[in-house]
Design an enzyme around this catalytic site. Structure first.
Site: not given
Ligand code: UDP
Length: 330
Positions: A117, A141
């Site tokens: 990501t 995350y």
């Protein structure tokens, strides 16, 4: 020989499965259906329901189907949820990925594609951000994904496993042929949320923060069509099949749009002037993040085909509308 797609019943994974099946590949999906949908995996792809952390199950699947490459999508993806539940995110994204890698190595799987990501960069000093920029996640995350990238780097040094980590920017849109899309209930991602407002499923949307140091004060992101993202994965598989060495690539268009731009695009395409409320900042959000995309274009030969915000929105909206039709019919 088969390709194992973890999380293949989910939003991005289901699009990947369609593409691989279109290419004539054998595909087996491992998904625990925590957020994915059984119907999203269509024959001839096979679905095994279970956890990527279940090493006995993964070893059995690899052996049974003759898996020689793993495309690993399964994971948790909501930035604010990771702030509220860091241990859950480290378990699901980091610990379970470690377990999967261990079985891959033990079973002799040599090719691994990992869904990473843009959140690994945090709030980059410069945009577009290149793959060599400092890695400074701002949320559990981002950290949970970065830890997996680091593990993959070490594993590839020690074992005969080559990987590509793809750092996704903001994935949106749906299959242009209408075969799949984002069906997640309680969606949090901007384009999906705005399409829900445009189709009357929400009374309004909120814009999280209007005081960011950006042109209009709202956050800037690089939105990539899910079909172009999938083609980054097939290009990465081709690269590994041709003997490519482990590497990391950004997946985005090198174009930034603000939250206000996105809301305006959804209103324009839908023709619905839904209500928009200004709200306070959301935890873990960087102000602006846009992909440098030179490396993926040069090394993987990837060229986007849907590099257009209005096209992304129109496909997302078409999927949202057909979800309503399916719901009404059932
Ligand atoms: N956002 C927003 N309202 C929403 C959902 C998202 O203002 O209902 C903003 C969010 O704060 C961020 C951007 O839209 O600045 C993209 O958020 P999203 O959750 O889609 O993806 P992320 O960048 O967090 O992966």
């Amino acid at each position: 020989m088969a390709i194992l797609v973890t999380g293949g019943a989910g939003y991005i994974g289901s699009h990947m499965v369609l593409e691989l099946v279109d290419q004539g590949q054998d595909v087996v999906v491992l998904d625990n259906l925590s957020t994915g949908f059984r119907e999203a995996v269509k024959a001839p792809a096979k679905l095994v329901v279970g956890d990527i952390g279940d090493q006995d199950l993964v070893a059995t699947v690899i052996k049974k189907y003759g898996v020689d490459a793993i495309v690993h999508f399964a994971g948790s993806i909501v930035v604010p949820d990771s702030v509220a539940d860091p241990l859950g995110y480290y378990q699901n994204n980091t610990v379970n990925s470690r377990a999967l890698m261990e079985v891959a190595v033990a079973s002799g799987v040599k090719k691994f594609i990992f869904s990473s990501t843009a959140a690994v960069y945090g709030n980059p000093e410069q945009v577009p951000v290149s793959e060599t920029a400092p890695l400074a996640p701002m949320s559990p995350y981002g950290t949970s994904k970065l830890m997996t990238e680091l593990m993959l780097g070490d594993v590839a040094q020690a074992h005969d496993l080559r990987y590509v980590a793809l750092r996704y920017f903001n994935v949106a849109g749906a299959d242009p042929a209408g075969r799949s899309g984002q069906s997640t209930p309680r969606a949090t991602h901007l384009i999906k949320v705005a399409c829900e407002a445009a189709t009357g499923k929400r009374s309004h949307i909120e814009i999280y923060g209007t005081d960011y140091p950006t042109e209009d004060g709202t956050c800037v992101r690089d939105y990539i069509h899910v079909s172009d993202l999938v083609r980054a994965h097939t290009a990465a598989l081709d690269y590994l099949n041709a003997g490519g060495t482990p590497d990391v690539f950004n997946c985005g268009y090198s174009k930034g749009y603000s939250v206000a731009d996105v809301v305006a695009a959804v209103k324009k395409i839908s023709g619905v002037d839904f209500s928009v409320r200004m709200a306070k900042r959301r935890a873990g959000d960087p102000a602006a993040i846009v992909a440098g995309s030179d490396k993926i274009r040069a090394t993987l030969g990837w060229e986007p085909q849907h590099d257009n915000l209005e096209e992304i929105v129109s496909h997302a909206l078409a999927w949202e509308q057909q979800l309503d039709v399916v719901k009404q019919a059932s």
